[in-house]
Each structure stands twice: as structure tokens, then as C-alpha cells.
Motif scaffolding. Structure first.
Motif, PDB file in Angstrom:
ATOM      1  N   THR A  39      -0.134 -25.814 -36.250  1.00 20.09           N
ATOM      2  CA  THR A  39      -0.460 -26.991 -37.078  1.00 20.09           C
ATOM      3  C   THR A  39       0.602 -28.074 -36.979  1.00 20.09           C
ATOM      4  N   PHE A  40       1.800 -27.745 -36.479  1.00 17.87           N
ATOM      5  CA  PHE A  40       2.910 -28.701 -36.406  1.00 17.87           C
ATOM      6  C   PHE A  40       3.219 -29.316 -37.770  1.00 17.87           C
ATOM      7  N   GLY A  41       2.919 -28.548 -38.835  1.00 15.22           N
ATOM      8  CA  GLY A  41       3.271 -28.973 -40.181  1.00 15.22           C
ATOM      9  C   GLY A  41       2.422 -30.074 -40.754  1.00 15.22           C
ATOM     10  N   ILE A  42       1.290 -30.395 -40.139  1.00 19.67           N
ATOM     11  CA  ILE A  42       0.469 -31.493 -40.636  1.00 19.67           C
ATOM     12  C   ILE A  42      -0.124 -31.131 -42.000  1.00 19.67           C
ATOM     13  N   GLU A  43      -0.004 -32.035 -42.956  1.00 22.49           N
ATOM     14  CA  GLU A  43      -0.343 -31.749 -44.350  1.00 22.49           C
ATOM     15  C   GLU A  43      -1.811 -31.417 -44.540  1.00 22.49           C
ATOM     16  N   SER A  44      -2.692 -32.096 -43.836  1.00 23.53           N
ATOM     17  CA  SER A  44      -4.124 -31.882 -44.046  1.00 23.53           C
ATOM     18  C   SER A  44      -4.587 -30.498 -43.615  1.00 23.53           C
ATOM     19  N   LEU A  45      -3.735 -29.768 -42.898  1.00 21.45           N
ATOM     20  CA  LEU A  45      -4.119 -28.428 -42.450  1.00 21.45           C
ATOM     21  C   LEU A  45      -3.415 -27.325 -43.238  1.00 21.45           C
ATOM     22  N   GLN A  46      -2.866 -27.663 -44.392  1.00 25.77           N
ATOM     23  CA  GLN A  46      -2.153 -26.660 -45.172  1.00 25.77           C
ATOM     24  C   GLN A  46      -3.074 -25.543 -45.669  1.00 25.77           C
ATOM     25  N   ASN A  47      -4.371 -25.811 -45.748  1.00 22.74           N
ATOM     26  CA  ASN A  47      -5.316 -24.796 -46.204  1.00 22.74           C
ATOM     27  C   ASN A  47      -6.102 -24.146 -45.067  1.00 22.74           C
ATOM     28  N   LEU A  48      -5.714 -24.444 -43.829  1.00 16.30           N
ATOM     29  CA  LEU A  48      -6.471 -23.923 -42.691  1.00 16.30           C
ATOM     30  C   LEU A  48      -6.500 -22.402 -42.678  1.00 16.30           C
ATOM     31  N   GLU A  49      -5.376 -21.766 -42.942  1.00 18.17           N
ATOM     32  CA  GLU A  49      -5.330 -20.304 -42.904  1.00 18.17           C
ATOM     33  C   GLU A  49      -6.255 -19.693 -43.949  1.00 18.17           C
ATOM     34  N   ARG A  50      -6.255 -20.262 -45.161  1.00 18.11           N
ATOM     35  CA  ARG A  50      -7.102 -19.725 -46.229  1.00 18.11           C
ATOM     36  C   ARG A  50      -8.579 -19.908 -45.908  1.00 18.11           C
ATOM     37  N   VAL A  51      -8.904 -21.085 -45.405  1.00 15.52           N
ATOM     38  CA  VAL A  51     -10.308 -21.364 -45.091  1.00 15.52           C
ATOM     39  C   VAL A  51     -10.796 -20.459 -43.957  1.00 15.52           C
ATOM     40  N   SER A  52      -9.999 -20.336 -42.895  1.00 10.71           N
ATOM     41  CA  SER A  52     -10.418 -19.491 -41.775  1.00 10.71           C
ATOM     42  C   SER A  52     -10.524 -18.030 -42.216  1.00 10.71           C
ATOM     43  N   HIS A  53      -9.626 -17.581 -43.087  1.00 10.97           N
ATOM     44  CA  HIS A  53      -9.677 -16.201 -43.583  1.00 10.97           C
ATOM     45  C   HIS A  53     -10.968 -15.974 -44.363  1.00 10.97           C
ATOM     46  N   TRP A  54     -11.325 -16.927 -45.200  1.00  6.63           N
ATOM     47  CA  TRP A  54     -12.558 -16.771 -45.990  1.00  6.63           C
ATOM     48  C   TRP A  54     -13.787 -16.709 -45.082  1.00  6.63           C
ATOM     49  N   ILE A  55     -13.835 -17.630 -44.118  1.00  7.32           N
ATOM     50  CA  ILE A  55     -14.995 -17.665 -43.217  1.00  7.32           C
ATOM     51  C   ILE A  55     -15.112 -16.356 -42.444  1.00  7.32           C
ATOM     52  N   LEU A  56     -13.991 -15.856 -41.942  1.00  7.12           N
ATOM     53  CA  LEU A  56     -14.019 -14.605 -41.190  1.00  7.12           C
ATOM     54  C   LEU A  56     -14.421 -13.434 -42.083  1.00  7.12           C
ATOM     55  N   SER A  57     -13.948 -13.439 -43.327  1.00  3.94           N
ATOM     56  CA  SER A  57     -14.263 -12.330 -44.229  1.00  3.94           C
ATOM     57  C   SER A  57     -15.752 -12.265 -44.549  1.00  3.94           C
ATOM     58  N   HIS A  58     -16.465 -13.368 -44.350  1.00  4.14           N
ATOM     59  CA  HIS A  58     -17.898 -13.400 -44.625  1.00  4.14           C
ATOM     60  C   HIS A  58     -18.740 -13.286 -43.348  1.00  4.14           C
ATOM     61  N   GLY A  59     -18.064 -13.061 -42.226  1.00  2.34           N
ATOM     62  CA  GLY A  59     -18.793 -12.750 -41.003  1.00  2.34           C
ATOM     63  C   GLY A  59     -19.660 -13.868 -40.459  1.00  2.34           C
ATOM     64  N   TRP A  60     -19.226 -15.103 -40.627  1.00  2.00           N
ATOM     65  CA  TRP A  60     -20.033 -16.217 -40.126  1.00  2.00           C
ATOM     66  C   TRP A  60     -20.114 -16.190 -38.600  1.00  2.00           C
ATOM     67  N   THR A  61     -21.213 -16.712 -38.114  1.00  2.00           N
ATOM     68  CA  THR A  61     -21.403 -16.876 -36.672  1.00  2.00           C
ATOM     69  C   THR A  61     -21.063 -18.305 -36.272  1.00  2.00           C
ATOM     70  N   VAL A  62     -21.016 -18.534 -34.974  1.00  2.00           N
ATOM     71  CA  VAL A  62     -20.796 -19.886 -34.460  1.00  2.00           C
ATOM     72  C   VAL A  62     -21.856 -20.838 -34.998  1.00  2.00           C
ATOM     73  N   GLY A  63     -23.118 -20.412 -34.972  1.00  2.00           N
ATOM     74  CA  GLY A  63     -24.207 -21.265 -35.439  1.00  2.00           C
ATOM     75  C   GLY A  63     -24.073 -21.630 -36.909  1.00  2.00           C
ATOM     76  N   GLU A  64     -23.682 -20.680 -37.717  1.00  2.00           N
ATOM     77  CA  GLU A  64     -23.555 -20.950 -39.165  1.00  2.00           C
ATOM     78  C   GLU A  64     -22.429 -21.937 -39.447  1.00  2.00           C
ATOM     79  N   LEU A  65     -21.299 -21.764 -38.794  1.00  2.00           N
ATOM     80  CA  LEU A  65     -20.193 -22.701 -39.007  1.00  2.00           C
ATOM     81  C   LEU A  65     -20.528 -24.069 -38.434  1.00  2.00           C
ATOM     82  N   TRP A  66     -21.175 -24.107 -37.287  1.00  2.00           N
ATOM     83  CA  TRP A  66     -21.603 -25.379 -36.704  1.00  2.00           C
ATOM     84  C   TRP A  66     -22.512 -26.132 -37.669  1.00  2.00           C
ATOM     85  N   ASN A  67     -23.482 -25.449 -38.245  1.00  5.28           N
ATOM     86  CA  ASN A  67     -24.423 -26.107 -39.150  1.00  5.28           C
ATOM     87  C   ASN A  67     -23.718 -26.659 -40.387  1.00  5.28           C
TER      88      ASN A  67
END
Length: 566
Positions: A498-526
Motif C-alpha cells: 500500500t506504500f502507506g496510502i491513507e485510503s487503503l488503511q482498511n484494505l486488509e479488513r475488507v479483503s479478509h471479510w470478502i474472503l471469509s464469505h467465499g465470494w467469487t470473481v463474478g460476485e465481487l465484480w458485480n
């Protein structure tokens, strides 16, 4: 000499002359280079001013009649006569410049050897140095010694330029590098040149003996048999491919990752961007610390929307600190990366160019598709095209969880053994073993053993804020786009810096949540399309992460072990 067509395609791009099947320098150029190779006691080249005079003489002998601007001469003089120490200058003129002149004298024989051996490196695959057109996929293998000679040509400004504009090729001579140093001096520009001169010091004292490959990857715009074509929006919407693991790094650099991942170059559509001018951000820095990348600028024209460039084997020679105006050369770098069976270092770099200054249009569907397809073009492995075809088009919209993994392993085992007998769909050499070894190991392998064999080439993606910064892209959207592309390309993981960019401070939490719910490429794309539609129509001004999470069940979020995002 073999590969006459390859050489013919380079006509007007190389400084040497071809006649009667042989390559050579004009006699006047030979005399000038021989004189320069004798060292400063004979050549009297012991200053930046004298070096530029010698360069001008050689250019004249090659009938390069366009005179270089006076500021180029001033740039060479400024660097070699004022900015470096007397000891450094003495070493440069006493050792490095004569060595480079001798290397240039060997360029014709190096090229002839290259073309003679080009057909033997990968049987059935063309690997010779040639101009690769904008929609022409292909791969070029160059020895590090030949690359050094070609870069010496660039340092001496010997490449002809008349044909480059018509072929949409970036300029490759170093004149603008030194011109910019004089006309708009910055310490960063000085230290870019320090990286280049350090490279020449290294190769003059010990010539590397490996290879570097440059591959132009193209997603056909029209559907073709046995090829992955340029996906439409429906393709992404219906994809049932699971999202790959997503690892966030708040510090560190892409080039320092240690997991053997494909490293993303945040490229300009003209490879190298401003590396040989005033640019000094991600792509330009990478080209300074790995100067062998510059040679791709010689024969690879600008990238269109369905094109990416993959470079394997470029050695790193310099360490650095800072970024942009604070960039500084910080010393020698000893590259300890292992080599593959083709004697390439296992450093894999993928150049993909993002939309420049996209503003609000980046939220329109066709531009979302453009960016996702561009990343996918870079991330997909051409050696798996048959596997992609099977999984994506026959099963991709139906696969879920364990069924996908089972079918992937089974198909990949069958694919690998078959692919080596049928090269009709790819020129990629992203395999760790030669063809015979692969066939011996893969034919008849049971399905349950497939995953252990496949571990060898499960190469992930190392990336960051591609198309953001100076290009003006939305970091949250770009991170999701690259995740979608890496997952669809069946990459086993993505490392995101992330190179410390402020707008991505929640990226880890968001990606963890999405993965924990088993989303597919199509679901995230939509979800991304829905958000982007609202953003474009000014129905929301939230970033994607804050827009996404409030719509989720807070209790379910906490149960997943991930704290709420404020």
C-alpha cells in the motif's frame, strides 16, 4: 546467418550494417571505437566534454546527421566533470569507457551469434531479436552480454531514430537523460545516472552470463480457437472463479518481495515511461536499478489496451532510497535471485499501463472493463491457455469451492502433459523445467499428486497502487481490479504493497471479510460495477470500502473476527 527476417524487422533500429549475410560497423566507426578502447592516454578522452566529442565523431561515422543539442554536451560535462569525484571520473575514463568501446566493437559478432543460436534455445519457438508489432505476441531472448552492448550503444547515443516514431517506439538513446540533467538539474536526475554508470562499472569488471526474456502478451480482441480472448463485461459478471488469497503489506517494496511473485511495473504505454528523461517514479526507478529492462524499449512499441509485456531475468545492480524528487542511489546491489533452466534470474516483471488522468470516467463500465482486462492480460500465464479455456468457458460459471480445486488440479495435470506436445497456443516459457523433463514427470501422474507438482509454478502477483499517484486512479477501485484479474488468472495469491496510502488503511479488513464469505470473481465484480455506477451518477461520494461495508451485517462481520471499519 540465420533469422534474416528477424534482422530485417530491425532494419533502421540498429546502428550496425548488414551486408552479404554479415553484420559490421562502418570502417570509420571501427577506427573511432578502437581508438577509444585504448584508454585516455591514447584517446585523450578524460573528461565529459572530450567524451561527448568522441560520441559526436562516432555518430557522424554512422551518418547520424541530426546534431545533438548543446545541452546534451553540457549534461555529459556536468556529470563527469563536476558531479562525480575525480577518483570516480578517473576510473570511468580509464577503465569503463575503454571497456564499453571494446564491447561495442564486439556487437556485430554478438548479434550474429545471437541470430545463429536463436532457433536452438527453444525448439519450435522464435526467440530472436526482432520488432514485435502492437498486436504481435512473441518472445525475445537476449544474453546479458548482448544487452550490455546494446545499452552501451544507448549510452553513446548510437541508435538511429528516424524509424522509431513511425513504429510507435520510445526513444532509447541517453541524450535526453543528460540533457535533462543540465536543463533542469535535480539530485534525483543525477542519481538516476549514477545507477546507470554503476551498472556499466559492474559489467566492465565482470560480464554477467545469463539471459533475459522479453515477452509481448496479447489478448485477441476476437474469439480464437485455443486462445483466451479479450473478456467482455458478462464474462466477469458470471465468473465463478474463487478469489485468491490477498496479503496486505503496509511497508516494503514490490522489488524486495521474496515469494517469487510476478512483480508489477506501473508502466507507461510506452515501456520505460520517463526513465530516459525526467521521470522518477515507480517504473522509472525500476528501470534504473534493473537497467537491462531498458533494452525492451528498443523493439517493443507502445502497448494497446489488450497488450502487456513480461520480462524475466533482469538483474538488479543498485540499491536506492527515496522516491520521485527524493530518489537517491545508495550503493551496489548483489542480486542473489536463483536462475532457471534458461539461465534467467527468477525475477519476473510485468508491465501494464493504466488509464492516465481518468477522472470520473474510470467508474464507467467500459473503463472498468479496460483496466480489469489490462491487468488480466498481464497476470494470465500463456502456458495455461488450454486450462483457462476449459475452466473459464466450460465450467467457470458453475465451479464452486472444492469442486473448482479438484477440477483445477485434474485439468492442470492433463493440460501440462498435453501442452508440451502441442505448442499451438503459446510461446510462453514460464516453466521451471525443459519440455522433455516435464513430459517425463507429468504423463500418467495421478490426480491426487497434481497439486504438489503444480506448486513449482504457482507464481503469485506482487503489486500496489497501480495507475494511482501521478496517473490519478482510485486506489480502492484499482486494488479490487487487480484482485479480480489475479484470481481469474488462477494466480495463487496477491501481495499488495500500500506504500502507506491513507485510503487503503482498511484494505486488509475488507479483503479478509470478502474472503471469509467465499465470494467469487463474478460476485465481487458485480459489487464493484454497482458501486461505480452510483459513483459515476453522483449517487454516492464514498470510497468503495466505506460504501461496501455499511451494507453488510455488522454482527456477521464481528463473528468473522474482523473489527468494524469506522
Amino acid at each position: 546467418m540465420e533469422n534474416r527476417e528477424d534482422l530485417k524487422s530491425m532494419q533502421g533500429l540498429l546502428p550496425v550494417v548488414e551486408r552479404g549475410g554479415s553484420l559490421f560497423w562502418p570502417s570509420r566507426a571501427v577506427e573511432a571505437l578502437k581508438f577509444l578502447s585504448l584508454g585516455p592516454h591514447q584517446s585523450k578522452v578524460s573528461s565529459g566534454e572530450a567524451l561527448f566529442a568522441a560520441i559526436s565523431d562516432i555518430r557522424t561515422s554512422l551518418s547520424l546527421h541530426r546534431p545533438l543539442p548543446p545541452s546534451v554536451s553540457e549534461g555529459y560535462a556536468l556529470y563527469f566533470d563536476e558531479l562525480i569525484s575525480r577518483a570516480e571520473a578517473a576510473s570511468c575514463f580509464g577503465e569503463v569507457v575503454p571497456e564499453l568501446a571494446g564491447l561495442l566493437l564486439r556487437l556485430p559478432s554478438l548479434l550474429e551469434t545471437h541470430y545463429r543460436n536463436a532457433d536452438t534455445l527453444l525448439p519450435g519457438v522464435e526467440t530472436g531479436l526482432r520488432f514485435l508489432g502492437s498486436q504481435e505476441p512473441g518472445i525475445v531472448f537476449l544474453s546479458q552480454e548482448l544487452i550490455a552492448a546494446l545499452l552501451a550503444c544507448a549510452f553513446f547515443c548510437l541508435f538511429p531514430e528516424n524509424e522509431r516514431g513511425a513504429k510507435y517506439l520510445p526513444l532509447i538513446n541517453f541524450d535526453h537523460l543528460f540533457e535533462s540533467l543540465y536543463e533542469n538539474y535535480t539530485e534525483a536526475q543525477e542519481h538516476k545516472i549514477k545507477c546507470i554508470t554503476h551498472y556499466f562499472e559492474r559489467i566492465s569488471s565482470c560480464m554477467p552470463t545469463g539471459y533475459v526474456s522479453f515477452e509481448r502478451k496479447v489478448l485477441p480482441l476476437e474469439k480464437q480457437l485455443l486462445n483466451v480472448s479479450y473478456p467482455n463485461a458478462e464474462f466477469w459478471s458470471k465468473s465463478g472463479i474463487p478469489l485468491c488469497p490477498f496479503e496486505v503489506h503496509g511497508s516494503g517494496f514490490i522489488e524486495d518481495q521474496s515469494k517469487g511473485a510476478l512483480e508489477v511495473d506501473f508502466a507507461n504505454k510506452f515501456l520505460g515511461g520517463g526513465a530516459l528523461n525526467r521521470g522518477c517514479v515507480q517504473e522509472e526507478i525500476r528501470f534504473m536499478i534493473n537497467p537491462e529492462l531498458i533494452v525492451g524499449m528498443l523493439f517493443l512499441p507502445c502497448m494497446e489496451d489488450n497488450v502487456a509485456i513480461e520480462i524475466v531475468g533482469a538483474e538488479r545492480f543498485s540499491d536506492y532510497t527515496g522516491y520521485a524528487s527524493s530518489f537517491r542511489f545508495s550503493g551496489d546491489h548483489v542480486d542473489k535471485m536463483k536462475v532457471d533452466s534458461f539461465r534467467r534470474r527468477k525475477t519476473r516483471i510485468i508491465a501494464i499501463d493504466a488509464l492516465c488522468s481518468p477522472g470520473m470516467r474510470q467508474y464507467k463500465l467500459n473503463y472498468l472493463r479496460r483496466e480489469t482486462n489490462k491487468a488480466f492480460c498481464g497476470f494470465y500465464d500463456q502456458s495455461k491457455c488450454n486450462l483457462y479455456e476449459r475452466l473459464f468457458h466450460n465450467q467457470g460459471t458453475e465451479l464452486e469451492g472444492s469442486k473448482f480445486k479438484h477440477d483445477y488440479n485434474a485439468s492442470n495435470t492433463v493440460f501440462k502433459s498435453n501442452h508440451l506436445l502441442d505448442e499451438s497456443c503459446s510461446t510462453s516459457v514460464e516453466i521451471e523445467m525443459r519440455e522433455e523433463e516435464c513430459i517425463d514427470q507429468l504423463v500418467g501422474v495421478p490426480e491426487e499428486q497434481a497439486s504438489s507438482i503444480n506448486d513449482e509454478d504457482k507464481i503469485g502477483i506482487a503489486t500496489g497502487n497501480w495507475g494511482c499517484g501521478a496517473f490519478g486512479g482510485d486506489p480502492e477501485v484499482k486494488s479490487i481490479i487487480q484482485w479480480l484479474a489475479a484470481s481469474q488468472a488462477l494466480r495463487p495469491f496477491i501481495l499488495y504493497f500500500t506504500f502507506g496510502i491513507e485510503s487503503l488503511q482498511n484494505l486488509e479488513r475488507v479483503s479478509h471479510w470478502i474472503l471469509s464469505h467465499g465470494w467469487t470473481v463474478g460476485e465481487l465484480w458485480n459489487m464493484l460495477v454497482e458501486y461505480s455506477n452510483q459513483r459515476y451518477n453522483k449517487e454516492t461520494n464514498l470510497g468503495f470500502f466505506k460504501w461496501l461495508l455499511p451494507s453488510l451485517n455488522a454482527y456477521e462481520l464481528n463473528m468473522s473476527g474482523v473489527p468494524d471499519v469506522p
